[in-house]
Design a protein around this motif. Structure first.
Motif, short mmCIF file in Angstrom:
data_model
loop_
_atom_site.label_atom_id
_atom_site.label_comp_id
_atom_site.label_asym_id
_atom_site.label_seq_id
_atom_site.Cartn_x
_atom_site.Cartn_y
_atom_site.Cartn_z
N CYS A 28 0.83 -1.17 0.06
CA CYS A 28 0.04 0.05 0.10
C CYS A 28 0.81 1.29 0.01
N LYS A 29 0.20 2.54 -0.17
CA LYS A 29 0.79 3.72 -0.13
C LYS A 29 1.36 4.04 1.26
N LEU A 30 0.84 3.31 2.27
CA LEU A 30 1.42 3.69 3.61
C LEU A 30 2.88 3.09 3.69
N ASN A 31 3.17 1.86 3.33
CA ASN A 31 4.29 1.14 2.89
C ASN A 31 5.48 2.26 2.37
N PHE A 32 4.87 2.61 1.17
CA PHE A 32 5.88 3.44 0.28
C PHE A 32 6.33 4.70 1.15
N SER A 33 5.21 5.24 2.01
CA SER A 33 5.62 6.35 2.79
C SER A 33 6.68 6.01 3.92
N GLU A 34 6.39 4.77 4.55
CA GLU A 34 7.36 4.57 5.40
C GLU A 34 8.82 4.05 5.03
N THR A 35 8.81 3.50 3.89
CA THR A 35 10.04 2.99 3.25
C THR A 35 10.88 4.59 3.04
N SER A 36 10.16 5.44 2.57
CA SER A 36 10.95 6.82 2.41
C SER A 36 11.43 7.44 3.42
N THR A 37 10.85 7.28 4.65
CA THR A 37 11.10 7.58 5.96
C THR A 37 12.51 7.05 6.23
N ILE A 38 12.27 5.61 6.34
CA ILE A 38 13.55 4.42 6.62
C ILE A 38 14.76 5.28 5.52
N ALA A 39 14.74 5.38 4.40
CA ALA A 39 15.56 5.80 3.65
C ALA A 39 16.26 7.28 4.14
N ARG A 40 15.32 7.84 4.79
CA ARG A 40 15.69 9.09 5.04
C ARG A 40 16.62 9.12 6.45
N LEU A 162 1.17 11.64 3.08
CA LEU A 162 1.31 12.06 4.70
C LEU A 162 0.50 10.96 5.48
N LYS A 163 1.29 10.20 6.18
CA LYS A 163 0.60 9.28 7.12
C LYS A 163 -0.13 9.64 8.15
N GLY A 203 8.26 22.41 -1.98
CA GLY A 203 7.90 22.66 -3.20
C GLY A 203 6.79 21.47 -3.73
N GLY A 204 6.37 20.91 -2.61
CA GLY A 204 5.45 19.72 -2.82
C GLY A 204 3.86 20.80 -3.16
N LYS A 205 3.21 20.11 -4.04
CA LYS A 205 2.01 20.59 -4.63
C LYS A 205 0.90 19.96 -4.11
N GLU A 206 0.86 18.64 -3.90
CA GLU A 206 -0.28 17.82 -3.65
C GLU A 206 0.23 16.66 -2.58
N ILE A 207 -0.70 16.33 -1.66
CA ILE A 207 -0.58 15.54 -0.60
C ILE A 207 -1.72 14.39 -0.66
N VAL A 208 -1.23 13.14 -0.28
CA VAL A 208 -2.12 12.18 -0.30
C VAL A 208 -2.15 11.88 1.23
N ILE A 209 -3.46 11.85 1.73
CA ILE A 209 -3.66 11.67 3.20
C ILE A 209 -3.71 9.95 3.20
N SER A 210 -2.96 9.41 4.06
CA SER A 210 -2.66 7.96 4.05
C SER A 210 -2.82 7.38 5.41
N GLY A 211 -3.15 6.15 5.42
CA GLY A 211 -3.13 5.45 6.61
C GLY A 211 -3.97 4.23 6.50
N VAL A 212 -4.06 3.28 7.58
CA VAL A 212 -4.89 1.97 7.32
C VAL A 212 -6.37 2.18 7.55
N ASN A 213 -6.71 2.90 8.35
CA ASN A 213 -8.29 3.32 8.39
C ASN A 213 -8.33 4.75 8.79
N ILE A 214 -8.22 5.57 8.09
CA ILE A 214 -7.79 7.05 8.31
C ILE A 214 -9.19 7.72 8.78
#
Length: 451
Positions: A28-40, A162-163, A203-214
């Protein structure tokens, strides 16, 4: 640079100087968000991302376990990456890691398996990169998974994720997510708004609000999802928000009315239906019926006639007879939704669905999936066709093909147009033309650049 509100032990960066990592994310998108945070976090510890052709010192796989196919794909990815980077230290995290750590530590070459509670504190467990004969796993019992790790990551050139919430208290009979991610918990509005402001500053223009059961937002903080989106709407610099998914019973009239009146929240909804048959919904332990779902769709379309509505559907669950599937098919056909995301039911260990009689054969699952995917394409094509000739605003981004740009309209129609230098990550006015060659998008022409 993001200042992620995430707690981890500072590491001596000299330990990892000149080390390289590769990342692979499933699910899911949540996993992609979390991977990006780990990479940081890795980068702050001195670990850079490996470029194409470079040998990696670390392999990190963020896994999914929504189906047995997802588990199998994870194992295949691990083997493939190990062949490419034979000396790398292999870390696996995500839902599969939480649910089946022993399966992963038994795999040849896997060094470290981290569960849901541990991945946000990853540097605590990466003491060095010495490979051992047997992998180690660190997971928490379900009741001990309590931490919310903040994450706001750039998914591509224009979009941030954004998680805002994690975990789930809905124990649907077919689903392992509560066992993999723990109870529902969330960040607090003030910190989440600060992260959105940070994305805007980058410079971000768009945010996807993500979570498991938001829609369940607020369990940790006593706040409400409607208050969160109202606060995010005030962030300067963010032009667009999209809500990744909202359960029908949590999609309130107040949320629908707010999105309809907001300039920044797009007329784009994703609503899990799972089945269009009430008898199957009861077997699934879903918290709504088809009447409630139809009511939500009707209210969205009344407030926003051109809204895009994506829908999740599962076929072939235990108990789904031919009669029940036909009822589901006819309900979906008669409902004004735009596109279906069709999943074939997969048996998952530990789920209550295993107690339900009537197993659907694999070939029947395939046939039902095929019919729903055809229905989905009919609905999406009809939705696109209604907008041909109209003007729309599109957030533009370059594709890998240098001569083409693409983007999405407010209501999530994918467009293509000839690339124009300097328009990447800008919102432009376009006129929607005919379908492209493979009918996956509408061609468009620029009518004016906005911002």
């Amino acid at each position: 640079m993001h200042t992620h509100i995430i707690i981890y032990r500072m590491t001596d960066t000299t330990l990892f100087q000149d080390k390289k990592a590769v990342y692979y994310t499933l699910g899911c998108k949540l996993n992609f968000s979390e991977t990006s945070t780990i990479a940081r976090i890795f980068k702050e510890s001195g670990i850079e991302e490996a470029r194409d052709g470079e040998k990696a010192d670390i392999i990190l796989v963020n896994s999914c376990s929504v189906t047995d196919l997802a588990d199998k794909k994870c194992r295949q990815i691990i083997r493939r990456l190990r062949r490419k980077h034979p000396d790398a230290f292999v870390i696996v995290t995500g839902c599969y890691a939480q649910l089946s750590p022993a399966e992963l530590t038994d795999m040849e070459g896997v060094d470290l398996v981290l569960g849901a509670e541990q991945k946000g504190d990853i540097m605590k467990y990466v003491e060095d990169l010495t490979k051992k004969r047997h992998g180690q796993s660190f997971t928490s019992r379900l009741k001990d998974i309590r931490t919310f790790s903040y994450s706001c990551s750039r998914g591509d050139r224009t979009r941030y994720f954004l998680k805002v919430q994690d975990g789930c208290d809905y124990y649907c009979t077919y689903c392992t997510i509560p066992m993999a991610r723990g109870r529902s918990r969330n960040g607090d509005i003030e910190k989440l708004v600060a992260q959105a402001a940070e994305a805007a500053a980058e410079g971000g223009k768009e945010i996807v609000i993500s979570g498991v059961n938001i829609g369940d937002f607020g369990k940790s903080t006593g706040e409400r999802f409607i208050d969160l989106i109202k606060a995010l709407d005030e962030v300067e610099g963010i032009e667009r928000y999209r809500i990744s998914s909202l359960e029908p019973d949590l999609l309130t009239d107040e949320i629908i009315d707010f999105v309809a009146s907001s300039r920044k929240f797009m007329p784009h909804f994703h609503i899990p239906l799972q089945s269009g048959c009430d008898e199957v919904l009861k077997l699934m332990h879903r918290r709504y019926d088809t009447m409630l779902f139809a009511d939500k769709v009707e209210k969205i379309k009344h407030a926003m006639p051109d809204a895009f509505i994506g829908v999740d559907v599962i076929v072939g669950t235990r108990g789904e007879t031919d009669e029940y599937f036909e009822k589901a098919y006819e309900f979906i056909k008669g409902t004004d939704v735009t596109q279906l995301h069709v999943f074939s039911y997969s048996e998952r260990p530990g789920t209550m669905a295993l107690k339900i009689p009537h197993i659907v054969p694999q070939e029947i699952k395939h046939e039902r999936s095929r019919r729903l995917l055809e229905l989905s394409e009919e609905k999406r094509t009809a939705f696109y066709s209604r907008h041909i000739g109209h003007e729309a605003k599109v957030l533009l981004e370059h594709t890998r093909r240098a001569k083409i740009m693409h983007g999405f309209t407010d209501n999530y129609i994918r467009i293509e147009l000839p690339a124009v230098k300097g328009l990447d990550n800008t919102i432009a006015k376009v006129r929607l033309l005919d379908f492209n060659e493979d009918r996956t998008a509408l061609k468009a022409e620029l009518t004016g650049q906005t911002r």
